[in-house]
Write a protein that holds these residues in place. Structure first.
Motif, PDB file in Angstrom:
ATOM      1  N   LEU A   1       5.500  -8.346  11.324  1.00 14.67           N
ATOM      2  CA  LEU A   1       6.259  -7.100  11.382  1.00 14.67           C
ATOM      3  C   LEU A   1       6.933  -6.834  10.033  1.00 14.67           C
ATOM      4  CD1 LEU A   1       7.430  -4.653  12.831  1.00 14.67           C
ATOM      5  CD2 LEU A   1       9.263  -6.137  13.710  1.00 14.67           C
ATOM      6  N   HIS A   2       7.509  -7.868   9.443  1.00 15.14           N
ATOM      7  CA  HIS A   2       8.141  -7.720   8.125  1.00 15.14           C
ATOM      8  C   HIS A   2       7.115  -7.295   7.071  1.00 15.14           C
ATOM      9  CE1 HIS A   2      10.581  -8.446   4.585  1.00 15.14           C
ATOM     10  NE2 HIS A   2       9.670  -9.283   4.135  1.00 15.14           N
ATOM     11  N   GLU A   3       5.942  -7.899   7.091  1.00 14.99           N
ATOM     12  CA  GLU A   3       4.885  -7.544   6.135  1.00 14.99           C
ATOM     13  C   GLU A   3       4.478  -6.078   6.294  1.00 14.99           C
ATOM     14  OE1 GLU A   3       1.592 -10.183   6.498  1.00 14.99           O
ATOM     15  OE2 GLU A   3       2.796 -12.011   6.200  1.00 14.99           O
ATOM     16  N   ILE A   4       4.375  -5.627   7.532  1.00 17.35           N
ATOM     17  CA  ILE A   4       3.996  -4.235   7.797  1.00 17.35           C
ATOM     18  C   ILE A   4       5.071  -3.281   7.292  1.00 17.35           C
ATOM     19  CG2 ILE A   4       3.612  -2.548   9.645  1.00 17.35           C
ATOM     20  CD1 ILE A   4       2.335  -4.921  11.235  1.00 17.35           C
ATOM     21  N   LEU A   5       6.320  -3.595   7.570  1.00 22.62           N
ATOM     22  CA  LEU A   5       7.422  -2.737   7.132  1.00 22.62           C
ATOM     23  C   LEU A   5       7.582  -2.753   5.622  1.00 22.62           C
ATOM     24  CD1 LEU A   5      10.152  -3.460   9.853  1.00 22.62           C
ATOM     25  CD2 LEU A   5       8.385  -1.682   9.801  1.00 22.62           C
ATOM     26  N   ASN A   6       7.089  -3.791   4.989  1.00 18.15           N
ATOM     27  CA  ASN A   6       7.190  -3.913   3.534  1.00 18.15           C
ATOM     28  C   ASN A   6       6.043  -3.201   2.811  1.00 18.15           C
ATOM     29  OD1 ASN A   6       8.670  -4.934   1.308  1.00 18.15           O
ATOM     30  ND2 ASN A   6       7.179  -6.556   1.022  1.00 18.15           N
ATOM     31  N   ASP A   7       5.130  -2.610   3.577  1.00 13.22           N
ATOM     32  CA  ASP A   7       3.946  -1.959   3.006  1.00 13.22           C
ATOM     33  C   ASP A   7       4.032  -0.453   3.226  1.00 13.22           C
ATOM     34  OD1 ASP A   7       1.496  -1.146   2.119  1.00 13.22           O
ATOM     35  OD2 ASP A   7       0.333  -2.151   3.683  1.00 13.22           O
ATOM     36  N   GLU A   8       4.389   0.292   2.176  1.00 13.57           N
ATOM     37  CA  GLU A   8       4.524   1.739   2.325  1.00 13.57           C
ATOM     38  C   GLU A   8       3.184   2.430   2.544  1.00 13.57           C
ATOM     39  OE1 GLU A   8       5.968   3.873  -1.054  1.00 13.57           O
ATOM     40  OE2 GLU A   8       5.191   2.397  -2.468  1.00 13.57           O
ATOM     41  N   ASN A   9       2.091   1.716   2.316  1.00 17.30           N
ATOM     42  CA  ASN A   9       0.764   2.280   2.545  1.00 17.30           C
ATOM     43  C   ASN A   9       0.117   1.745   3.827  1.00 17.30           C
ATOM     44  OD1 ASN A   9       0.693   3.810   0.070  1.00 17.30           O
ATOM     45  ND2 ASN A   9       0.440   1.853  -0.996  1.00 17.30           N
ATOM     46  N   ALA A  10       0.936   1.194   4.696  1.00 19.79           N
ATOM     47  CA  ALA A  10       0.415   0.658   5.960  1.00 19.79           C
ATOM     48  C   ALA A  10      -0.333   1.747   6.728  1.00 19.79           C
ATOM     49  CB  ALA A  10       1.556   0.104   6.812  1.00 19.79           C
ATOM     50  N   ARG A  11      -1.210   1.339   7.604  1.00 19.57           N
ATOM     51  CA  ARG A  11      -2.062   2.282   8.324  1.00 19.57           C
ATOM     52  C   ARG A  11      -1.263   3.302   9.134  1.00 19.57           C
ATOM     53  NH1 ARG A  11      -7.057   0.689  12.416  1.00 19.57           N
ATOM     54  NH2 ARG A  11      -7.952   2.783  12.550  1.00 19.57           N
ATOM     55  N   PHE A  12      -0.060   2.934   9.531  1.00 22.23           N
ATOM     56  CA  PHE A  12       0.765   3.823  10.343  1.00 22.23           C
ATOM     57  C   PHE A  12       1.124   5.113   9.606  1.00 22.23           C
ATOM     58  CE2 PHE A  12       1.602  -0.439  12.043  1.00 22.23           C
ATOM     59  CZ  PHE A  12       1.217  -0.227  13.363  1.00 22.23           C
ATOM     60  N   ASN A  13       0.972   5.094   8.291  1.00 22.19           N
ATOM     61  CA  ASN A  13       1.289   6.257   7.466  1.00 22.19           C
ATOM     62  C   ASN A  13       0.504   7.492   7.895  1.00 22.19           C
ATOM     63  OD1 ASN A  13       2.299   7.782   5.318  1.00 22.19           O
ATOM     64  ND2 ASN A  13       0.619   7.187   3.982  1.00 22.19           N
ATOM     65  N   LYS A  14      -0.727   7.281   8.371  1.00 26.26           N
ATOM     66  CA  LYS A  14      -1.604   8.410   8.690  1.00 26.26           C
ATOM     67  C   LYS A  14      -1.879   8.562  10.185  1.00 26.26           C
ATOM     68  CE  LYS A  14      -3.890   8.138   4.190  1.00 26.26           C
ATOM     69  NZ  LYS A  14      -5.175   7.972   3.468  1.00 26.26           N
ATOM     70  N   LEU A  15      -1.104   7.867  10.993  1.00 29.79           N
ATOM     71  CA  LEU A  15      -1.318   7.923  12.438  1.00 29.79           C
ATOM     72  C   LEU A  15      -0.216   8.719  13.128  1.00 29.79           C
ATOM     73  CD1 LEU A  15      -2.363   4.230  13.157  1.00 29.79           C
ATOM     74  CD2 LEU A  15      -3.851   6.204  12.811  1.00 29.79           C
ATOM     75  N   SER A  16      -0.587   9.411  14.191  1.00 31.34           N
ATOM     76  CA  SER A  16       0.398  10.121  15.005  1.00 31.34           C
ATOM     77  C   SER A  16       0.771   9.254  16.206  1.00 31.34           C
ATOM     78  CB  SER A  16      -0.182  11.449  15.499  1.00 31.34           C
ATOM     79  OG  SER A  16      -1.208  11.204  16.453  1.00 31.34           O
ATOM     80  N   TYR A  17       1.799   9.675  16.915  1.00 24.89           N
ATOM     81  CA  TYR A  17       2.212   8.934  18.106  1.00 24.89           C
ATOM     82  C   TYR A  17       1.074   8.874  19.117  1.00 24.89           C
ATOM     83  CZ  TYR A  17       4.606   7.914  22.493  1.00 24.89           C
ATOM     84  OH  TYR A  17       4.965   7.374  23.692  1.00 24.89           O
ATOM     85  N   ASN A  18       0.350   9.985  19.261  1.00 27.34           N
ATOM     86  CA  ASN A  18      -0.739  10.038  20.239  1.00 27.34           C
ATOM     87  C   ASN A  18      -1.951   9.209  19.821  1.00 27.34           C
ATOM     88  OD1 ASN A  18       0.566  11.640  22.139  1.00 27.34           O
ATOM     89  ND2 ASN A  18      -0.028  13.536  21.105  1.00 27.34           N
ATOM     90  N   ASP A  19      -2.018   8.828  18.542  1.00 26.68           N
ATOM     91  CA  ASP A  19      -3.054   7.891  18.116  1.00 26.68           C
ATOM     92  C   ASP A  19      -2.759   6.494  18.653  1.00 26.68           C
ATOM     93  OD1 ASP A  19      -4.524   9.748  16.688  1.00 26.68           O
ATOM     94  OD2 ASP A  19      -3.385   9.412  14.846  1.00 26.68           O
ATOM     95  N   ILE A  20      -1.490   6.203  18.782  1.00 18.63           N
ATOM     96  CA  ILE A  20      -1.083   4.877  19.246  1.00 18.63           C
ATOM     97  C   ILE A  20      -1.136   4.800  20.765  1.00 18.63           C
ATOM     98  CG2 ILE A  20       0.725   3.116  19.132  1.00 18.63           C
ATOM     99  CD1 ILE A  20      -0.395   3.891  16.428  1.00 18.63           C
ATOM    100  N   VAL A  21      -0.699   5.860  21.405  1.00 18.63           N
ATOM    101  CA  VAL A  21      -0.643   5.875  22.866  1.00 18.63           C
ATOM    102  C   VAL A  21      -1.394   7.088  23.389  1.00 18.63           C
ATOM    103  CG1 VAL A  21       0.849   5.948  24.890  1.00 18.63           C
ATOM    104  CG2 VAL A  21       1.603   4.773  22.821  1.00 18.63           C
TER     105      VAL A  21
END
Length: 381
Positions: free
Chosen positions: A125-145
């Motif tokens: 989780l720390h590694e993900i939060l430390n990555d400003e280019n993480a995949r979540f950058n281009k995902l919407s809430y509905n992509d996750i759920v």
């Protein structure tokens, strides 16, 4: 069914208020005498339909210097309110760069199946939060759920195969993609602009110089932005900015914007140094700035610049250089000598030099050289 949904929304609103109130009360008990160091801000978050009100707190060192920020947020957005929602403390440095997260004593993050995070999950989780280019950058809430899953009360994670997208190892904590998504967007969302604003207000000239000389590009960029905003155009400061620009081409764009505000003489001195760089990107940026300048470029200064480009063969640079000379009606020995030497280069470069020479006052010998070029290459002109 409608009653149940309304009831869930009320419960969710109460839970949000309770968790944030608890965090704020804990902080306020420590900082009541330092209200100016807390900011109630309005944030947007892609998981939430409505804006969020959060409290951003400034962090100070023992010398009472601003060193960063922290904020309490909810660990996950859960539309059906079936998730375990906890408070997470987020920390950034003074530039708004993520540092770490912390959990209140006794709090453990949970996954979709109710299992607690293990050490590896917290580290990821720390590694993900430390990555400003993480995949979540281009995902919407509905992509996750998936919307249909939410309607049936099934907030499933990407690893389960029940979502629109699937995550590779290391892209999300297995069973907690929504938690990763929620926290990542808090870390890199609107809050960064608030932190930037506060940092600018609290920075002094001495501190900005310190930032400029640090190894971090983020700090260097911030320092140059601060000098520009505060109209700090001292020769000693501009020299330091110039040195950093020559060392770090990434600073060229913002550095040029700062230099364009300098007094004419200082500005031209900077342009001369940049044009003498061995990096084409830097030379091109200097020429673009010169081309867009509203200040009349002096002939003597241009002569010095033309000498710097002796032996150059990059068309973009030379084309801009000759355009600047034409704009400023430059007709000098240095410009003519450079253009004549370029007639021996490839057809793209030599043709640009030829057209420049057509508008210059040439002597007999120089005219013969130009005429010879025309005879030889007239089919390409």
């Amino acid at each position: 069914m409608l009653f149940v949904m309304v009831q869930r929304k009320i419960i969710w609103a109460f839970l949000t208020f309770f968790l944030f109130s608890f965090s704020y009360e804990k902080v306020n008990s420590i900082s009541k005498s330092r209200e100016k160091k807390m900011h109630r801000i309005v944030l947007s978050h892609p998981a939430y339909e409505d804006s969020l009100i959060c409290e951003l707190r400034e962090t100070y060192d023992k010398q009472n210097r601003l060193v960063g920020f922290n904020m309490d947020v909810l660990s996950v957005y859960c539309a059906e309110h079936v998730c375990s929602v906890d408070t997470v403390h987020l920390f950034w440095n003074v530039m708004g760069q993520y540092l770490r997260y912390e959990l209140p004593e006794g709090v453990t993050l949970e996954k979709n199946d109710g299992k607690p995070f293990v050490k590896q999950d917290y580290e990821l989780l720390h590694e993900i939060l430390n990555d400003e280019n993480a995949r979540f950058n281009k995902l919407s809430y509905n992509d996750i759920v998936k919307k249909n899953d939410v309607e049936h009360g099934l907030e499933l994670d990407g690893y389960s195969g029940a979502t629109i997208i699937a995550f590779d190892d290391g892209e999300a904590v297995k069973g907690a993609a929504l938690t990763c998504y929620t926290l990542w967007h808090y870390v890199y969302g609107d809050v960064k602009s608030y932190m930037r604003r506060v940092a600018i207000e609290k920075t002094t000239e001495e501190k900005a110089v310190e930032y400029l000389l640090m190894d971090s590009l983020e700090f260097k960029i911030f320092a140059i932005e601060w000098f520009t905003k505060e109209h700090v155009y001292k020769p000693a400061i501009s020299d330091m900015v110039l040195n950093e620009m020559l060392l770090y081409p990434q600073l060229i764009k913002i550095g040029i914007a700062y230099m364009e505000q300098l007094p004419v003489k200082l500005y031209q001195n900077v342009l001369y140094e940049l044009c003498g760089s061995s990096v084409s990107e830097i030379r091109l940026a200097a020429l673009k700035s010169m081309s867009g300048s509203l200040t009349q470029i002096e002939g003597r200064f241009m002569d010095d610049v033309f000498v710097l480009f002796k032996g150059a063969d990059v068309y973009k640079e030379l084309n801009l250089l000759f355009n600047i000379a034409d704009q400023n009606n430059i007709n000098s020995k240095a410009s003519i000598e450079l253009a004549l030497s370029l007639l021996e280069k490839d057809i793209i470069v030599s043709r640009r030099a030829y057209y420049f020479l057509l508008n210059q006052t040439l002597n007999q010998k120089q005219n013969r050289v130009v005429q010879k070029y025309y005879v030889e290459y007239k089919s390409f002109l």
